[in-house]
Design an enzyme around this catalytic site. Structure first.
Site, PDB file in Angstrom:
ATOM      1  N   HIS A 292      -5.918  -1.395   4.617  1.00 56.79           N
ATOM      2  CA  HIS A 292      -5.524   0.026   4.689  1.00 56.79           C
ATOM      3  C   HIS A 292      -6.724   0.787   5.272  1.00 56.79           C
ATOM      4  CE1 HIS A 292      -3.685   3.642   2.272  1.00 56.79           C
ATOM      5  NE2 HIS A 292      -4.363   4.082   3.304  1.00 56.79           N
TER       6      HIS A 292
ATOM      7  N   THR B 217       0.873  -1.170   0.000  1.00 55.06           N
ATOM      8  CA  THR B 217       0.000   0.000   0.000  1.00 55.06           C
ATOM      9  C   THR B 217       0.910   1.219   0.000  1.00 55.06           C
ATOM     10  OG1 THR B 217      -2.067   0.894   0.879  1.00 55.06           O
ATOM     11  CG2 THR B 217      -0.433   0.250   2.520  1.00 55.06           C
TER      12      THR B 217
ATOM     13  N   CYS C 140      -3.669   7.254   7.844  1.00 51.79           N
ATOM     14  CA  CYS C 140      -4.261   5.919   7.765  1.00 51.79           C
ATOM     15  C   CYS C 140      -3.277   4.913   8.364  1.00 51.79           C
ATOM     16  CB  CYS C 140      -4.517   5.521   6.316  1.00 51.79           C
ATOM     17  SG  CYS C 140      -5.655   6.610   5.446  1.00 51.79           S
TER      18      CYS C 140
END
Lengths: 203, 162
Positions: free
Chosen positions: B47, B24, B30
């Site tokens: 995620h 990711t 996040c």
């Protein structure tokens, strides 16, 4: 409840007009700051899916400059102005009246970019304020130079509460050979968005 | 066998088996949560953007939240042969990209995401073996399903394997 996905064309037009007035004021302010003519392109208002947001700025890992503001008083929320590195460098060239350079941004450049962000955000806030009659105060800028994905996670998370889409006002400034493309994310909270719509007579 | 690197977007999850990788890009506030079953060589990555699905009405996307995201990830890994009791976790992200002297809870969302992630892992009895969280910078992560190692890359803050 506000659903960004269902913003109608009328709303988009209002936001575009807001962007126009704000960008016009910002271009004027910028021009007087550098004593040169600055052209402005009609802003483009776009509603993007989260997953498209980073690709607009050259991919999640692309290095960008983000300038963040908090909005208080009658409207609560925030604004984020994002520039890609080319635009950031062009902007400093424009401000310091020098040729295109490849060196990294120094403290002076960052401070200047931050100040231009401040002018832009104030211009948008002022035009919104005069259109709606609402009192809008913006904070001092906070700047971050990092991966586009990481910077955009800030507005994405704020929109994450209400929708899977983000609203973006794209603004282009041009002075001589220097082209500056910036993306402004305007994020009022839910009750403030309602307040704005009511003030504009569309609610 | 060719190694594929599967990209996981924001508010999304995916699973794979050895020798493939999961990645990711540009994690900010996040959190990237990776789970790994070293016996069956099954890897998973979610995620997440927000701490809790319970605080928000629009919560259909399970991968958006720490609580539902981790549960969903475990289920998806079990479907391709992972055993829940073998799972260990590594996490990265949860930065605060902008600094303000304010009480705005949204700016501290990174910290809250990390806390909520740890709570959920504890609740599910999944051991957290390593983390690279906090700070004020973005991270890209790559999870290797051969050995469960997690590679973390930044701009200006180095790279490491946790």
């Amino acid at each position: 409840m506000l659903d960004v996905e269902n913003l109608n064309h009328f709303m988009i037009d209002i936001l575009k007009e807001l962007g126009n007035i704000g960008a016009g004021n910002a271009a004027t302010a910028l021009a007087s700051l550098i004593s040169k003519k600055v052209n402005m392109d009609v802003p483009n208002v776009r509603i993007l899916e989260f997953k498209e947001v980073a690709s607009v700025l050259g991919g999640e890992e692309n290095l960008v400059v983000g300038i963040y503001f908090e909005i208080t008083e009658d409207v609560i929320g925030n604004m984020l102005f994002v520039l890609d590195m080319d635009s950031a460098i062009n902007l400093t060239n424009m401000l310091f009246n020098r040729e295109k350079k490849d060196k990294e941004l120094d403290e002076m450049d960052i401070s200047a970019i931050s100040e231009v962000g401040n002018i832009l955000a104030s211009s948008y806030a002022n035009s919104l304020s005069s259109l709606t009659g609402l009192k809008i105060v913006i904070s001092i800028p906070s700047i971050s130079i990092d991966m586009a994905g990481a910077i955009l996670s800030v507005p994405a998370i704020q929109y994450g509460h209400v929708a899977d889409h983000a609203l973006m006002i794209e603004t282009i400034f041009e002075e001589n050979q220097n082209l500056v493309t910036g993306n402004l994310f305007f994020l009022p909270n839910l009750s403030s968005f309602d307040k704005i719509l009511t003030a504009l007579g569309v609610n | 066998m060719e190694v594929n690197t599967i990209k996981v977007g924001m508010a999304d999850l995916n699973v794979t088996k050895a020798p493939h990788q999961l990645t990711t890009l540009g994690l900010g506030s996040c959190v990237g949560i990776t789970l790994y079953d070293g016996v069956n060589k099954v890897a998973g990555l979610v995620h997440i953007m927000l701490p809790s699905s319970k605080e928000i009405k629009n919560n259909q996307n399970k991968a958006k939240f720490a609580d539902t995201g981790i549960e969903e990830l475990v289920k998806s890994m079990e479907k391709i042969g992972a055993d829940r009791k073998n799972l260990v976790a590594k996490i990265a992200g949860g930065a605060q990209m902008f600094n303000f002297n304010s009480n705005n809870q949204m700016l501290k969302i990174g910290e809250r995401n990390v806390l909520a992630t740890k709570e959920k892992l504890k609740e599910l009895n999944i051991r957290l073996v390593s983390e690279d969280t906090g700070g004020n910078f973005g991270r890209t992560i790559v999870l290797d399903s051969i050995d469960g190692s997690l590679y973390v890359r930044t701009i200006g803050h180095g790279e490491k394997i946790i």
